[in-house]
Write a protein that holds these residues in place. Structure first.
Motif, PDB file in Angstrom:
ATOM      1  N   HIS A 134       1.467  10.989  -6.812  1.00 42.08           N
ATOM      2  CA  HIS A 134       1.116   9.645  -6.323  1.00 42.08           C
ATOM      3  C   HIS A 134       0.591   9.710  -4.884  1.00 42.08           C
ATOM      4  O   HIS A 134      -0.317   8.951  -4.518  1.00 42.08           O
ATOM      5  N   GLU A 166      -2.936  11.113  -5.118  1.00 42.66           N
ATOM      6  CA  GLU A 166      -3.831  10.084  -5.650  1.00 42.66           C
ATOM      7  C   GLU A 166      -4.198   9.075  -4.565  1.00 42.66           C
ATOM      8  O   GLU A 166      -5.367   8.683  -4.424  1.00 42.66           O
ATOM      9  N   ALA A 167      -3.210   8.646  -3.783  1.00 47.00           N
ATOM     10  CA  ALA A 167      -3.465   7.659  -2.735  1.00 47.00           C
ATOM     11  C   ALA A 167      -4.374   8.232  -1.639  1.00 47.00           C
ATOM     12  O   ALA A 167      -5.306   7.570  -1.175  1.00 47.00           O
ATOM     13  N   THR A 215      -7.999   8.838  -3.461  1.00 47.35           N
ATOM     14  CA  THR A 215      -8.721   7.733  -4.110  1.00 47.35           C
ATOM     15  C   THR A 215      -8.574   6.416  -3.361  1.00 47.35           C
ATOM     16  O   THR A 215      -9.245   5.439  -3.698  1.00 47.35           O
ATOM     17  N   ASN A 216      -7.631   6.359  -2.381  1.00 50.21           N
ATOM     18  CA  ASN A 216      -7.341   5.139  -1.625  1.00 50.21           C
ATOM     19  C   ASN A 216      -6.620   4.083  -2.464  1.00 50.21           C
ATOM     20  O   ASN A 216      -6.560   2.924  -2.083  1.00 50.21           O
ATOM     21  N   ARG A 217      -6.062   4.476  -3.617  1.00 45.67           N
ATOM     22  CA  ARG A 217      -5.179   3.565  -4.352  1.00 45.67           C
ATOM     23  C   ARG A 217      -3.808   3.641  -3.680  1.00 45.67           C
ATOM     24  O   ARG A 217      -3.134   4.668  -3.714  1.00 45.67           O
ATOM     25  N   VAL A 218      -3.371   2.544  -3.086  1.00 43.81           N
ATOM     26  CA  VAL A 218      -2.193   2.551  -2.216  1.00 43.81           C
ATOM     27  C   VAL A 218      -0.919   2.857  -3.012  1.00 43.81           C
ATOM     28  O   VAL A 218      -0.709   2.337  -4.112  1.00 43.81           O
ATOM     29  N   TYR A 219      -0.080   3.702  -2.421  1.00 43.93           N
ATOM     30  CA  TYR A 219       1.208   4.071  -3.037  1.00 43.93           C
ATOM     31  C   TYR A 219       2.332   3.804  -2.044  1.00 43.93           C
ATOM     32  O   TYR A 219       2.248   4.171  -0.868  1.00 43.93           O
ATOM     33  N   ASP A 272      -2.387   5.751   1.860  1.00 42.82           N
ATOM     34  CA  ASP A 272      -3.773   5.479   1.471  1.00 42.82           C
ATOM     35  C   ASP A 272      -4.620   6.586   2.089  1.00 42.82           C
ATOM     36  O   ASP A 272      -4.082   7.615   2.527  1.00 42.82           O
ATOM     37  N   ARG A 273      -5.926   6.394   2.150  1.00 39.92           N
ATOM     38  CA  ARG A 273      -6.779   7.473   2.639  1.00 39.92           C
ATOM     39  C   ARG A 273      -6.558   7.777   4.120  1.00 39.92           C
ATOM     40  O   ARG A 273      -6.998   8.816   4.616  1.00 39.92           O
TER      41      ARG A 273
END
Length: 488
Positions: free
Chosen positions: A324, A327-328, A331-335, A363-364
């Motif tokens: 996770h 991924e964050a 991809t900048n999908r916040v975790y 995030d990124r």
């Protein structure tokens, strides 16, 4: 996306497989490279065969390499994950066996207490070697994700002395939240919102909301005491909840050895633990479990290899943080998760230099911690006792200072509740001599420690502990598994 992940200690086969499949649940990550490294060629061969089988079964372009040359594995890696156990089960057995001679009964012995402190002494020189390699050959700005215990000490050393961007990761918070959600009757863990903060293995659920409704101490105590299983397995943990007003993330067995009150007398140990599974307080429980798991895996390896042919199911992605976080960041999908980092004011009533475990968002731009947290005073006091031990232990490991090491062990809460200073001094000498092969920074101190042991008049005893179980054979494990399958 294409980047490289190096996994150090990849011979921890089951855990490496979990991390691997979790990461490949992210669609953008199918083209990445996994570089596996370990000191055991045998284990490396087993895990590479499993991961190759997964890649083949899922028709992925993912690249998997394996080498005992750590620097080669780290070359160009954007992320480095460590799940090493320095000294293996051989050294771990001494972490449990020798303190028992002095009346110190541990369930796990991998965080603090006598076993955890010596575990840290073995790990820290190796962690610093990892950090040196990361600085020299990994990708610029590579992130080090440490899963290895003792979490706080390893992360402290990597950040303070290794000078590498490091985060420590553990799953205790997730498991505790799952328990709370269950006892409160939630349909899924996602209905529970919480703030959990403290230090690794002493993290506290200081705020709870179920579907937006605040949950107080009395409701939580009643829910745990009414639960048919947890009311028996988590007696000590429930007692701490009643007295502190908040629930701890850690299992009955883990929590029992960080406190000075529950394991200092054999009759008290049996009062507070449960023997239905190792994690609830059994003497040397995790050592037994680890030994059985290793033996079982070696024997049943063909079945594990066959199971690797199944398709990856994103719905079964675990709640381990690593995939996770990656991924964050990518991809900048916040975790949102709970991370072990240097405090730097995040928790107001713990020291700035301590390694805390607390909520953060990824995030990124990186890992961003939620600041301004104040722990209840009792929780902070309990954490402080451990932090002081951790700080001395890290400094002792860096300097190879056996006198400071003895002071760290002396100040451990459970050790101090059980042993005299003379016993502690001798016990540390004995542990350093027994584990000398993994303690290069103490090589200069070993001859004098041997001389002191030869002259010592401190009495010890051969004691298996208050609640010890024997390691089960493969045949016993098979029979138990078959019985559970039939019953279920």
């Amino acid at each position: 996306m294409s980047f490289k992940i190096a996994i150090i200690g990849a011979g921890s086969v089951g855990f490496t497989k979990k991390l691997f499949t979790d990461i490949l649940c992210v669609p953008e990550f199918k083209d990445i490279e996994f570089a596996l490294t370990d000191i055991s060629e045998h284990n490396l061969g087993m895990i590479k065969a499993i991961l190759d089988r997964i890649v083949e079964a899922n028709k992925l372009p993912t690249k998997v390499t394996a080498t005992t040359d750590r620097r080669k594995a780290l070359e160009g890696a954007r992320y480095v994950i460590s799940c090493v156990r320095v000294g293996g089960l051989e050294a771990y057995a001494d972490d449990i066996r020798i303190p028992l001679k002095y009346g110190i009964d541990q369930c796990v012995g991998d965080t603090i207490c006598a076993g955890g402190i010596l575990y840290g002494q073995r790990n820290i020189p190796v962690i610093l070697d990892f950090c040196k390699d990361i600085r020299e050959v990994a990708d610029t700005g590579a992130k080090f994700l440490n899963y290895a215990n003792p979490m706080a000490m390893n992360t402290w050393a990597a950040i303070e002395y290794g000078k590498v961007d490091t985060v420590g990761l553990c799953h205790g918070v997730q498991h505790g939240a799952e328990q709370i959600a269950e006892v409160l009757g939630a349909k899924s863990p996602g209905e529970l919102d919480y703030v959990c903060s403290g230090i690794n293995h002493q993290t506290w659920f200081i705020e709870l909301r179920l579907n937006g409704r605040p949950i107080g101490k009395d409701e939580l105590v009643a829910a745990f005491e009414a639960h048919p299983v947890y009311s028996k397995q988590e007696k000590l943990r429930i007692d701490v909840l009643k007295r502190f007003g908040v629930y701890s993330t850690e299992s009955n067995g883990h929590l029992s050895e960080y406190l000075p009150w529950y394991r200092k007398r054999p009759d008290e140990i049996t009062r507070w633990i449960d023997m239905s599974d190792w994690i609830h307080g059994e003497t040397g429980g995790y050592l037994r479990y680890s030994t059985e798991t290793r033996n079982w895996f070696e024997t049943e390896y063909p079945q594990f290899l066959e199971a690797a042919s199944k398709p990856i199911d994103p719905a079964k992605r675990s709640n381990e943080h690593a995939s996770h976080i990656l991924e964050a960041l990518e991809t900048n999908r916040v975790y949102r998760g709970h991370f072990n980092v240097k405090n730097n004011g995040v928790i107001a009533n713990l020291p700035q230099d301590a390694i805390i475990e607390s909520p953060g968002f990824v995030d990124r731009f990186g890992i961003n911690m939620a600041a301004g947290i104040t722990l209840p005073e009792a929780c902070a006091a309990t954490c402080m006792a451990s932090i002081n031990v951790q700080r001395m232990s890290v400094h002792a490991a860096i300097a190879g200072d056996i006198d400071l090491l003895k002071l760290a062990v002396l100040h451990d809460p459970l050790v101090g509740a059980v042993s005299t200073p003379e016993e502690v001094w001798q016990m540390v000498d004995e542990m350093v001599v027994a584990e000398a092969a993994w303690l290069p920074q103490y090589a200069h101190a070993v001859p004098a420690a041997k001389e002191r042991l030869a002259k010592s008049k401190v009495k010890t005893r051969e004691w298996a502990g208050a609640a010890r179980r024997s390691v089960r054979s493969i045949e016993e494990l098979r029979a138990e598994k078959a019985a559970l399958k039939q019953a279920g």
